[in-house]
Design an enzyme around this catalytic site. Sequence first.
Site, PDB file in Angstrom:
ATOM      1  N   ARG A  19       0.827  -1.208   0.000  1.00 33.44           N
ATOM      2  CA  ARG A  19       0.000   0.000   0.000  1.00 33.44           C
ATOM      3  C   ARG A  19       0.859   1.255   0.000  1.00 33.44           C
ATOM      4  O   ARG A  19       0.361   2.353   0.221  1.00 33.44           O
ATOM      5  CB  ARG A  19      -0.927   0.013   1.218  1.00 33.44           C
ATOM      6  CG  ARG A  19      -0.197  -0.137   2.539  1.00 33.44           C
ATOM      7  CD  ARG A  19      -1.141  -0.123   3.696  1.00 33.44           C
ATOM      8  NE  ARG A  19      -0.444  -0.423   4.933  1.00 33.44           N
ATOM      9  CZ  ARG A  19      -1.002  -0.365   6.131  1.00 33.44           C
ATOM     10  NH1 ARG A  19      -2.260  -0.007   6.243  1.00 33.44           N
ATOM     11  NH2 ARG A  19      -0.314  -0.665   7.217  1.00 33.44           N
ATOM     12  N   LYS A  75       2.079   6.213   2.036  1.00 36.58           N
ATOM     13  CA  LYS A  75       1.599   4.979   2.657  1.00 36.58           C
ATOM     14  C   LYS A  75       0.075   5.032   2.716  1.00 36.58           C
ATOM     15  O   LYS A  75      -0.506   5.906   3.360  1.00 36.58           O
ATOM     16  CB  LYS A  75       2.171   4.833   4.068  1.00 36.58           C
ATOM     17  CG  LYS A  75       1.738   3.545   4.772  1.00 36.58           C
ATOM     18  CD  LYS A  75       2.393   3.433   6.136  1.00 36.58           C
ATOM     19  CE  LYS A  75       1.971   2.160   6.866  1.00 36.58           C
ATOM     20  NZ  LYS A  75       2.615   2.049   8.186  1.00 36.58           N
ATOM     21  N   ARG A 132       5.716   9.534   4.099  1.00 38.77           N
ATOM     22  CA  ARG A 132       6.877   9.196   4.906  1.00 38.77           C
ATOM     23  C   ARG A 132       8.152   9.626   4.184  1.00 38.77           C
ATOM     24  O   ARG A 132       8.199   9.682   2.958  1.00 38.77           O
ATOM     25  CB  ARG A 132       6.922   7.690   5.181  1.00 38.77           C
ATOM     26  CG  ARG A 132       5.631   7.146   5.751  1.00 38.77           C
ATOM     27  CD  ARG A 132       5.820   5.787   6.363  1.00 38.77           C
ATOM     28  NE  ARG A 132       6.137   4.747   5.397  1.00 38.77           N
ATOM     29  CZ  ARG A 132       6.229   3.452   5.717  1.00 38.77           C
ATOM     30  NH1 ARG A 132       6.032   3.074   6.971  1.00 38.77           N
ATOM     31  NH2 ARG A 132       6.509   2.559   4.804  1.00 38.77           N
ATOM     32  N   ASP A 160      10.962  -7.575   7.494  1.00 36.73           N
ATOM     33  CA  ASP A 160      10.551  -6.614   6.468  1.00 36.73           C
ATOM     34  C   ASP A 160      10.274  -5.237   7.067  1.00 36.73           C
ATOM     35  O   ASP A 160      10.001  -4.287   6.318  1.00 36.73           O
ATOM     36  CB  ASP A 160       9.324  -7.115   5.703  1.00 36.73           C
ATOM     37  CG  ASP A 160       8.144  -7.415   6.616  1.00 36.73           C
ATOM     38  OD1 ASP A 160       8.243  -8.370   7.402  1.00 36.73           O
ATOM     39  OD2 ASP A 160       7.127  -6.704   6.545  1.00 36.73           O
ATOM     40  N   ASP A 166       8.334   1.697   9.939  1.00 36.95           N
ATOM     41  CA  ASP A 166       7.016   1.056   9.946  1.00 36.95           C
ATOM     42  C   ASP A 166       6.369   1.062  11.334  1.00 36.95           C
ATOM     43  O   ASP A 166       6.375   0.059  12.051  1.00 36.95           O
ATOM     44  CB  ASP A 166       7.086  -0.372   9.408  1.00 36.95           C
ATOM     45  CG  ASP A 166       7.216  -0.408   7.900  1.00 36.95           C
ATOM     46  OD1 ASP A 166       6.838   0.589   7.257  1.00 36.95           O
ATOM     47  OD2 ASP A 166       7.693  -1.420   7.351  1.00 36.95           O
TER      48      ASP A 166
END
Length: 502
Positions: free
Chosen positions: A103, A126, A189, A265, A275
């Site tokens: 996404r 994002k 971001r 990840d 994240d």
Amino acid sequence: MNAPQSPQNGLRTMEELQLNSSFATLPPQFYTRLQPTPMPEPYLVCASESAAQLIGLDPAQFRTERFVEIFSGNSILPSSTPLAAVYSGHQFGVWAGQLGDGRAILLGEAPAPAADHPAVLELQLKGAGLTPYSRMGDGRAVLRSSIREFLCSEAMAALGISTTRALCVTGSDQRVMRETVETAAVTTRMAPTFVRFGSFEHWYYNDKHEELKILADYVLDRFYPELREGGNPYQAMLTEVTRRTAQLMAHWQAVGFMHGVMNTDNMSILGQTLDYGPFGFMEAFNPQHICNHTDRQGRYSYSMQPRIGQWNCYALGQAMLPLIGEPDDVHTALQVYSSAYTGKLDELLHAKLGLQTLQPDDQKLFDEMFSIMQASHVDFTLFFRRLGEMRIEDKASDEPVRDLFIDRAAFDAWAVQYRARLLQEHSRDDVRRVAMHAVNPKFVLRNYLAQIAIEKAQNKDFSEIEKLLKVLEHPFDEQPENEHYAVLPPDWASELEVSCSS
């Protein structure tokens, strides 16, 4: 909205924001080029002036329609080359196979405003819609999690912890289904790169050693060029990434931050916090605290974070083995983790307690401190902040920090040891107080504070996000007018749960 104005301060307008994309120069198997999916009737939720300054963007642009259109994905700058990257990873310790930007869409790199500053920052949307890597997802982020990521990215930066940044959040009344019906949002971001451990694992586990080398060379040349001078630059890169990761874990532990989803990840190849999902800042101290209620086994609890950081570095080392050559060379690179972590944490704890020298029994002092904190469920942030107010010759000064303890006798016993340790190095109260307050924040992003801001935002009142951002941008300042942001959390805060659902 107002039309864009040419700034008089040397900063850029949206039209002057020129993007490049070094990642787009990699072979096409590394990504998919695609356009973001427009959001219906987007609006600005919040934006960070300090983040905008990193790319020389005039904050006055926040008020323009063009800003909202670009950073909601409804329009693309002419210089942008949007793409979604492929990667894989271990999730909760289990190999998950191919993942990728499900996404997130990379717009390109914005150069720093100063000519003598060579840094560039990638801009990534994002929540910008479906990509080939969305799997069962809808490609969207929700307002709730977007606000949390925005605030925490900027809060962590103000705390001096290596992190991605957040430029803004745009929202829409578009409805998306999670555990309940929510509304969509996009977070912009910023980071030098979004390459992660899982980016290397993807090529290793697909037996694509040529692509693995291409990626490693890209990261080396762009972010670690000085490591090219050694005999084995790939080993040197693994060593440096391991060192940075270990030190990042120490910073997390020292401020009581819990990431919640430390999958490979979600680990940055630059050692940045990456994240933000079900994160949390420690309140009532409990080393086994799990901030992510999806994490049933406690793999990513507070106490486990250092070990998981090391585990993830071993996963990266396995992926880089074909480049490094020998298992022993990989092992040598990974050996730096333990000393880098313990050394940095020891340095941070000494600073948090205002200690200027190293003494043989200091670890015992730290261990007993954490033990009595755990036994009384002491608020992590308030403890260290109030500890800075103690005076060596004035036991009455103990009361603010002593009041945090159920077992006050235990605190009194520890305070005797602490005072003796301060006397040992002839500590001065006034000097120590300034030093401790410079490293022990008064303000952190507690979950309940974020929740209040989120609930107001869900009713189109974004004022609390702006207030909270301003407070969190100066976490070490006293800010007496904002004292209510630095008190013990209310009882209802303990009922809040955060998960991977976003």
